[in-house]
Design a protein around this motif. Structure first.
Motif, PDB file in Angstrom:
ATOM      1  N   ARG A  85      53.447  58.448  46.374  1.00  0.00           N
ATOM      2  CA  ARG A  85      52.245  57.614  46.472  1.00  0.00           C
ATOM      3  C   ARG A  85      52.487  56.424  47.400  1.00  0.00           C
ATOM      4  NH1 ARG A  85      50.635  52.955  44.012  1.00  0.00           N
ATOM      5  NH2 ARG A  85      48.403  52.698  43.571  1.00  0.00           N
ATOM      6  N   GLU A  90      46.182  48.284  44.176  1.00  0.00           N
ATOM      7  CA  GLU A  90      44.984  48.765  43.473  1.00  0.00           C
ATOM      8  C   GLU A  90      43.872  47.730  43.595  1.00  0.00           C
ATOM      9  OE1 GLU A  90      42.753  51.216  42.260  1.00  0.00           O
ATOM     10  OE2 GLU A  90      44.731  51.923  41.638  1.00  0.00           O
ATOM     11  N   THR A  91      42.700  48.144  44.118  1.00  0.00           N
ATOM     12  CA  THR A  91      41.568  47.222  44.279  1.00  0.00           C
ATOM     13  C   THR A  91      40.611  47.283  43.098  1.00  0.00           C
ATOM     14  OG1 THR A  91      40.381  48.935  45.522  1.00  0.00           O
ATOM     15  CG2 THR A  91      41.687  47.347  46.788  1.00  0.00           C
ATOM     16  N   ASP A  92      40.695  48.356  42.311  1.00  0.00           N
ATOM     17  CA  ASP A  92      39.810  48.505  41.157  1.00  0.00           C
ATOM     18  C   ASP A  92      40.521  47.967  39.918  1.00  0.00           C
ATOM     19  OD1 ASP A  92      37.998  49.165  39.244  1.00  0.00           O
ATOM     20  OD2 ASP A  92      38.107  51.343  39.543  1.00  0.00           O
ATOM     21  N   ALA A  95      41.188  50.189  36.933  1.00  0.00           N
ATOM     22  CA  ALA A  95      42.198  51.240  37.034  1.00  0.00           C
ATOM     23  C   ALA A  95      43.566  50.785  36.534  1.00  0.00           C
ATOM     24  CB  ALA A  95      42.318  51.731  38.476  1.00  0.00           C
ATOM     25  N   ILE A  96      43.728  49.474  36.329  1.00  0.00           N
ATOM     26  CA  ILE A  96      45.015  48.957  35.825  1.00  0.00           C
ATOM     27  C   ILE A  96      45.017  49.097  34.309  1.00  0.00           C
ATOM     28  CG2 ILE A  96      46.478  46.921  35.640  1.00  0.00           C
ATOM     29  CD1 ILE A  96      45.308  45.967  38.286  1.00  0.00           C
ATOM     30  N   LEU A 179      52.251  44.728  40.886  1.00  0.00           N
ATOM     31  CA  LEU A 179      50.978  45.418  41.099  1.00  0.00           C
ATOM     32  C   LEU A 179      50.375  45.039  42.446  1.00  0.00           C
ATOM     33  CD1 LEU A 179      49.483  44.899  37.520  1.00  0.00           C
ATOM     34  CD2 LEU A 179      50.369  47.044  38.453  1.00  0.00           C
ATOM     35  N   ARG A 184      52.255  51.210  41.056  1.00  0.00           N
ATOM     36  CA  ARG A 184      51.407  51.405  39.884  1.00  0.00           C
ATOM     37  C   ARG A 184      52.306  51.506  38.672  1.00  0.00           C
ATOM     38  NH1 ARG A 184      48.314  55.496  37.065  1.00  0.00           N
ATOM     39  NH2 ARG A 184      46.348  54.575  36.375  1.00  0.00           N
TER      40      ARG A 184
END
Length: 849
Positions: A85, A90-92, A95-96, A179, A184
């Motif tokens: 990956r 992570e922008t959302d 999703a964390i 993060l 992730r």
């Protein structure tokens, strides 16, 4: 700039300083084409959006964060894997994951959180993550295991940082820098450890199937060309084109595992065995395609695909072995992963995961259930089988106030346990951490073939390039003919013989050992086994059979004032048939077929009682339970039997040595190896076994940590330790040793941690494995000598332009056959058998702790 597998974003060397970016790095004249953080290609609109050098605002922010913290050395050290990956933050926010339910409050006020890292590419990633976490206020522990991708972080909640009284509130603050860089972090799930390995193995299996199918079909066309004496050029070209139609897609699909590894190594500024393998296969296929296109008489598709097929077989078997070794931590964690029954204040119960149980709570442990936490017995008396943890052969009595540990088995009666530690705070978790640390240390051992390839590969490539440039520029040949000569050099120096030198010996050695009842698990086990100079044995289940048996009694037994008679044995076996206690089962097995008495009552931690027909109570159990005299305690395990007020009798038990234990110890010492015994059992029992086996140096009462410390102390003195053990308490020591072995009767954890597993109730397979390892080492070195001798003869001929690619292919195949034939010598010869044991020393000494 970074050495990456994805296209290098560019260092900017030689560009105009006036175009330097915010961190002072000059922009390349053509501009950045790949993201300076994650390495992905940059879309044209990113630069227009004000993010030159980055694919998105997140990557620019991550780059600024790493540089701002002074950790920019990460970009110079890393080696990005295209199959992993990419490091895109992570922008959302949704999703964390929510980390709060997975945080464990420790006794010392700290909070602990186990995680899995997604996006872990190389050792530089481990360094960056640990550094980022260590910079966070309150963090006192942050460790990443590269093999399992497991991250364990522990911190002290900080009120001035916004943490509340609840320790889980600080999790997001602590993890935020990691993060933001793009990794992730997901809550740790033991089942996830094997998913990546399974996916890799399935990909290798598919590539192997495609290559094998292609090799078989191409060989049919090649045989037609070889034996088609009246074949016209047109028919020959048709056969070549049909071969190409099969070979090109098969090579493109099957070469990927080697090509990825080769590109990764080259980007990191080094060469491994996959570099010349990839070049040789691709060049052989390319030259065959060129010859086919121009109507040439020779094509080498069959050799290229067949080589690829055999190499994929070796890579798949190696992946299987690595996957089994990696699963050791999973087996350990599974022991403590069962649900725990928590007793609530109102008397009700609820079921929770072990790590979710609060410290200070009371849990109920039923009969036959494993304890899921570390704690203190609050109510109840029972027998606990702690052999997996301590190595103690006899179950221990546990009552109010006694400490119990996760992973032990409750045998006799229900217990209520007050929780002292859960999750990462348990002794079982400590064993996991010791195993992971030990495996990481041993993982640094580099296979001999890779060590040789570091020198071999650059020389081969330099020679091929010199041949091409020399014949083209200095020799005046057209570049096509010069390339043919360079191809002949690469083909004739293709490391087929070198690549086969180790694997073919390993395959033959593994097959021979397997026929003798020994399973070889790791690729470097034979090399490390050959280097061993000290053998450290566990006792229970390793030197001994691990099954207690009743010592002889009656008139033929040695003088014992408390000896038993055949009638005593019959009565004792009838009582013992009603119990699950290991000693009771051994007593019942001494008289098979004896029916169990009706109405037997079990007294947890004490023994059994039965009201006889004459109203007299019959007792079987401990000395105190049967009211035996206080001065009669035996050195080993025992059970007492008392019929009413009659004089009690004693059944003594012993764990017999493996039939050839003493002979094998003598044989090991005759080969110059030092032999020690390291056990968690009681000193008197360990000394008895050491005396019987002829081992002079022993230690007793050793915990898993003590065993690892002893192995490390031996290693610090330059010793190469072969550890032989079978219990959970041996698993960390097995992983810490230079090389390790385990009997097939061992627990799964020990078998997965060991390098080889042997069958049967004898130790002779250890001698056979040592002998095979030494012979294999000699054959590998001979194979390398043959491969280099072949190259010393053929390379000058190829450089002189006297070898065509066809002759090069034949010579290459011949060298491989010579290596294989030499390795087959390993199948000859009978396995070594231990001679009769010499008389053991009269007084084996206890080694200092």
């Amino acid at each position: 700039m970074a050495a990456v597998t994805r296209p290098d974003p560019g260092s900017g060397a030689g560009s105009d300083p006036a175009t330097a970016s915010f961190d002072g790095t000059p922009m390349p004249p053509e501009g950045w084409t790949h993201c300076r953080h994650c390495g992905d290609a940059i879309a044209g609109d990113c630069c227009a959006a004000g993010h030159p050098g980055f694919c998105c605002a997140g990557c620019e922010g991550a780059f600024r964060l790493v540089n701002g913290l002074g950790l920019d050395g990460y970009y110079a050290r890393r080696c990005l894997d295209p199959e992993t990956r990419p490091l895109k933050p992570e922008t959302d926010a949704d999703a964390i994951p929510d980390y709060a339910p997975h945080v464990t409050a420790m006794e010392d006020g700290t909070a602990s959180l186990p995680l899995l890292v997604e996006g872990l590419h190389c050792a530089a990633c481990v360094w960056l993550i640990e550094r980022l976490l260590a910079m966070q206020p309150g963090v006192d522990h942050a460790r990443v295991n590269m093999t399992t991708r497991r991250l364990t972080v522990r911190w002290i909640p900080q009120a001035d940082q916004g943490d509340t009284a609840a320790p889980d509130q600080g999790a997001r603050r602590v993890l935020d820098p990691v993060l933001r860089v793009g990794y992730r972090l997901v809550p740790f799930d033991p089942a996830a450890l094997g998913r990546d390995t399974d996916r890799t193995e399935r990909a290798l299996l598919r590539a192997m199937a495609v290559s094998g199918f292609a090799a078989g079909n191409i060989m049919l066309f090649s045989v037609s060309v070889w034996f088609g004496t009246d074949m016209s050029p047109t028919t020959r070209d048709l056969m070549h084109w049909l071969s190409a139609l099969i070979a090109v897609p098969a090579i493109a699909y099957g070469i990927r595992p080697f090509a990825r590894s080769a590109v990764t190594a080259l980007r990191a500024g080094r060469a491994n065995m996959d570099v010349p393998i990839t070049l040789a296969v691709l060049l052989a296929a390319g030259m065959s395609l060129w010859e086919t296109a121009r109507g040439g008489p020779h094509a080498y598709f069959d050799a290229a695909v067949m080589l690829l097929f055999f190499l994929l077989i070796g890579r798949y078997l190696d992946s299987r072995a690595r996957g089994r070794a990696r699963s050791a931590a999973e087996h350990l964690l599974a022991l403590g992963g069962h649900a725990v029954t928590v007793v609530e204040a109102g008397g009700g119960t609820r079921t929770l995961r072990p790590e979710a149980v609060p410290v200070g709570a009371t849990v109920l442990v039923a009969v036959g259930e494993r304890v899921g936490v570390d704690g203190t017995v609050a109510q109840g008396i029972s027998d606990l089988d702690g052999s997996l943890i301590t190595g103690e052969t006899v179950p221990a009595r546990a009552g109010p106030g006694d400490r119990v540990f996760a992973g032990t088995l409750n045998l006799s009666a229900p217990l209520r346990v007050r929780v002292d530690a859960v999750g990462d705070g348990t002794l079982l978790a400590e064993i996991v951490r010791m195993m992971e640390a030990a495996e990481q240390g041993r993982a640094r051992y580099v296979a001999l073939a890779d060590r040789v390839s570091r020198l071999y590969a650059p020389v081969v490539h330099a020679l091929a390039l010199a041949a091409f440039l020399g014949w083209w520029l200095a020799g005046g040949l057209p570049w096509q003919e010069a390339l043919l000569i360079a191809a002949a050099v690469l083909i004739i120096t293709c490391p087929c013989a070198l690549a086969l030198a180790v694997p073919v010996v390993q395959v033959i050695a593994s097959g021979r050992l397997l026929r003798e009842g020994t399973f070889l698990k790791t690729a470097t086990a034979l090399e490390r086994l050959r280097e061993a100079d000290t053998v450290v044995f566990d006792k229970t289940g390793t030197l001994t059979l691990g099954t207690p048996t009743v010592q002889p009694g009656g008139p033929d037994a040695p003088a014992d004032p408390w000896g038993w008679s055949p009638d005593d044995l019959r009565l004792g076996a009838a009582l013992a048939a009603s119990s699950r206690h290991p000693l009771a089962r051994a007593l019942a097995a001494a008289r098979p077929g004896t029916p169990a008495l009706v109405g037997v009552r079990e007294h947890p931690g004490a023994g059994l009682s039965w009201a006889g027909p004459a109203g007299e109570t019959v007792r079987l159990g401990s000395a105190s339970f049967c009211k035996a005299p206080a001065d009669t305690v035996a050195a080993g395990p025992e059970l007492w039997l008392r019929h009413g007020s009659a004089r009690p009798v004693r059944f003594r038990f012993r764990d017999p040595l493996r039939p050839d234990a003493a002979a094998v110890v003598t044989a090991l010492r005759a080969r110059g190896l030092a032999v020690e015994l390291l056990s968690g059992d009681r000193p008197a029992t360990v000394e008895t076994v050491a005396r019987a086996a002829g081992i002079e140096t022993w230690q007793a009462g050793r915990s898993p940590a003590d065993k690892v410390a002893h192995i490390q102390a031996l290693a610090a003195r330059g010793r190469r330790v072969l550890m032989v053990g079978d219990g959970l308490n041996d698993a960390p020591a097995l992983a810490a040793a230079h090389v390790s072995a385990s009997p097939a009767s061992a627990v799964d954890v020990s078998q997965t941690a060991a390098d080889l597993v042997f069958q049967g109730d004898r130790l002779a397979p250890l001698l056979s494995a040592l002998g095979v390892a030494r012979r294999a080492d000699r054959l590998v070195k001979q194979n390398f000598a043959l491969a280099f001798a072949y190259n010393a003869v053929t390379i000058p001929l190829a450089l002189a332009g006297l070898v065509t690619p066809l002759i090069a292919a034949v010579a290459m195949s011949t060298s491989s056959l010579v290596v294989i034939t030499n390795a087959l010598r390993l199948t000859r010869g009978a396995p070594p058998r231990p001679a009769a044991a010499a008389t053991p020393p009269a007084a084996p000494r206890e080694a200092p702790a």
